[in-house]
Every structure is written in structure tokens, then in C-alpha cells.
Design a protein around this motif. Structure first.
Motif, short mmCIF file in Angstrom:
data_model
loop_
_atom_site.label_atom_id
_atom_site.label_comp_id
_atom_site.label_asym_id
_atom_site.label_seq_id
_atom_site.Cartn_x
_atom_site.Cartn_y
_atom_site.Cartn_z
N ARG A 58 27.45 66.99 19.67
CA ARG A 58 26.27 66.63 20.46
C ARG A 58 26.45 67.08 21.90
O ARG A 58 27.59 67.18 22.40
N PRO A 59 25.35 67.36 22.60
CA PRO A 59 25.45 67.88 23.97
C PRO A 59 26.08 66.88 24.92
O PRO A 59 25.70 65.71 24.97
N LEU A 60 27.06 67.36 25.68
CA LEU A 60 27.71 66.58 26.72
C LEU A 60 27.37 67.23 28.06
O LEU A 60 27.45 68.45 28.20
N ALA A 61 26.97 66.44 29.02
CA ALA A 61 26.51 66.97 30.30
C ALA A 61 27.68 67.32 31.21
O ALA A 61 28.66 66.58 31.31
N VAL A 62 27.58 68.47 31.88
CA VAL A 62 28.56 68.89 32.88
C VAL A 62 27.98 68.58 34.25
O VAL A 62 26.96 69.14 34.65
N GLU A 63 28.61 67.67 34.96
CA GLU A 63 28.13 67.26 36.27
C GLU A 63 29.05 67.81 37.35
O GLU A 63 30.27 67.60 37.32
N GLU A 64 28.47 68.53 38.30
CA GLU A 64 29.23 69.19 39.35
C GLU A 64 28.71 68.76 40.72
O GLU A 64 27.50 68.71 40.94
N GLU A 65 29.64 68.44 41.60
CA GLU A 65 29.28 68.01 42.94
C GLU A 65 30.33 68.54 43.90
O GLU A 65 31.53 68.49 43.61
N ASP A 66 29.89 69.04 45.05
CA ASP A 66 30.81 69.61 46.02
C ASP A 66 31.95 68.65 46.35
O ASP A 66 31.72 67.47 46.64
N GLY A 67 33.19 69.18 46.29
CA GLY A 67 34.35 68.40 46.70
C GLY A 67 34.85 67.41 45.68
O GLY A 67 35.80 66.67 45.95
#
Length: 260
Positions: A58-67
């Protein structure tokens, strides 16, 4: 890197065929899928910490945030504590080699496969990387047996090895193995340097640097080394070489022994 969260986040789906223990993703392969957001063959080392067994299919979300570390999140997790699947960040590789003593000769590695402890007793026989119930082309079939004995009650210093000739099914389109499969190859041989059959363990954290991609159809050697045992924490190293002993990649890992 801009922030991506919620519905804006890209997704990763771990195939149901790429399990470690039944029902959850192979640790190395799952970590490699996430690491590919930060690196590539010849790129920087990445450390991935697995927070829960990676869900399959099932789709797993990739969360990206600076630093901040890149996060792999399960939006469908019933328990809020299980929502965070993994975190990844670039790191500097340790000064010491993952497998001391240099490369293992392919002939010695092939001979050691007959001593693979998983042939007699395997806690996860369908594991994508090291499972004995996988057919050619269905899994990596990495059966690493002892080549250098360890010492002490925990066997610290034990080194295992096996050969690996990547199957055509692993071709990433360039005649080489893709990054997630290289991470999978560097996963289980490290674990089998410890007593996985007698004391099953799962991957908790792995740091990998891939210097060069293994080529499809060519013989390689994968070695694993037991660095230390501290309670339920098992620290290992693994390395991937070509047939001439050239280092293609290495990994440093922390495993967590399952409670009896």
C-alpha cells in the motif's frame, strides 16, 4: 529541498513479494527505496532508521522538510504510534571498514554457502534477501556461511560470506542492479554473522554507501561481520565486492533481537 507533507507527498509502495518476516517489508529493500530519495550509486551514504515493520502493498507517503530527515509515513496506520515507518538522512561513513580483513575470495565464499545456518533452521524462510524457500529470480538467495570464526560467547568477530550472481530480473535497465536491491543484498548477510537461527532479529537501523552497482550475470561476493552484541542490540557490518575483490558497497547495521 521544499517541504512536502500530507496530500502533496510522493509515495512509495513496497511490493508484497519483497518481505522480510512474513507480512512486512524486507528491511534493506524498504530502507533502500527511501534512501533513493537522497542518494544514488556513487552518492553519499544514507542512514535509515526503521520505526515499525514496513507495511507491504500500500502507498506510504514520503514527507520531506528542509533540515529534517526524510520520513516514510503510513497514512492508513490504525495506531498513531505506527504512523512513522522510517526516517532517512545523509551521513558520513565510519572510519573503520564494515568488514575487517579485506575481501573474501569467490571460491571460499561459494564453499561457505554449504555452512549457511539458514539451510537447517530459518526464522524467515520466505525472506526476499536470504530466504531458502525463494526460487531463482524470485529472491536474492544470499546464503552466507562462516569464513572467519569469531570469539567469546556471542561470537563477536564472526564473518560470513556467499557469492551472488544477480539475476536478469534485477536489471534496472542499464545492465546493473538498482539501488534498493543492492541495499537488500547488504542487509541479511550482516544479520547472519550473528545467531539469527537461534536468536531471530530484525533490522532497526542501517547505513549504506554504494560505490558502484553490481552487474547482472557477474559473480560477486557479499560478506557480513558481527561487530558487537549489547543485550538485544546486535551491530553488524556487510560488504559487497566484485570477483576481483573491488569494494562496491558497504553497510553498518543495528539489529534488534526479538523477545523470546
Amino acid at each position: 529541498m521544499h517541504a512536502t507533507t500530507g496530500n502533496d507527498a510522493p509515495t512509495i509502495t513496497i511490493p508484497t513479494t519483497h518481505n522480510g518476516p512474513d507480512g512486512s517489508g524486507n528491511g534493506g529493500y524498504s530502507a533502500g527505496l527511501l534512501a533513493a530519495r537522497l542518494t544514488a550509486v556513487g552518492g553519499p551514504a544514507v542512514q535509515v532508521t526503521l520505526r515499525v515493520p514496513p507495511p507491504l502493498g500500500r502507498p506510504l507517503a514520503v514527507e520531506e522538510e528542509d533540515g529534517a530527515p526524510v520520513r516514510l509515513v503510513d497514512p492508513e496506520a490504525a495506531d498513531a504510534k505506527a504512523r512513522l515507518v522510517a526516517e532517512a538522512e545523509t551521513v558520513t561513513v565510519p572510519d573503520t571498514p564494515a568488514v575487517p580483513g579485506g575481501p573474501v575470495d569467490p571460491a571460499a565464499a561459494r564453499e561457505a554457502e554449504g555452512r549457511y545456518a539458514g539451510l537447517d533452521r530459518h526464522p524467515f524462510p520466505r525472506c526476499y534477501s536470504c530466504g531458502t524457500e525463494r526460487a531463482e529470480g524470485e529472491g536474492l538467495r544470499l546464503f552466507a556461511g562462516q569464513v572467519r570464526a569469531g570469539h567469546g560467547p556471542d561470537g563477536t568477530g564472526n564473518t560470513v560470506a556467499c557469492t551472488w550472481t544477480p539475476h536478469p530480473s534485477l536489471d534496472d535497465g542499464t545492465g546493473a542492479v538498482g539501488l534498493p536491491d543492492v541495499w537488500a543484498a547488504l542487509d541479511c548477510p550482516g544479520g547472519w554473522s550473528s545467531d539469527v537461527a537461534g536468536r531471530p532479529a530484525v533490522l532497526g537501523r542501517i547505513t549504506v554507501q554504494v560505490l558502484s552497482a553490481p552487474r547482472i550475470g557477474r559473480t560477486h561476493v557479499v560478506a557480513g561481520h558481527l561487530d558487537s552484541v549489547d543485550g538485544r542490540k546486535i551491530r553488524t557490518g556487510s560488504a559487497l565486492y566484485d570477483a576481483d575483490g573491488l569494494l562496491l558497497g558497504q553497510a553498518w547495521a543495528t539489529w534488534i533481537a526479538l523477545r523470546g
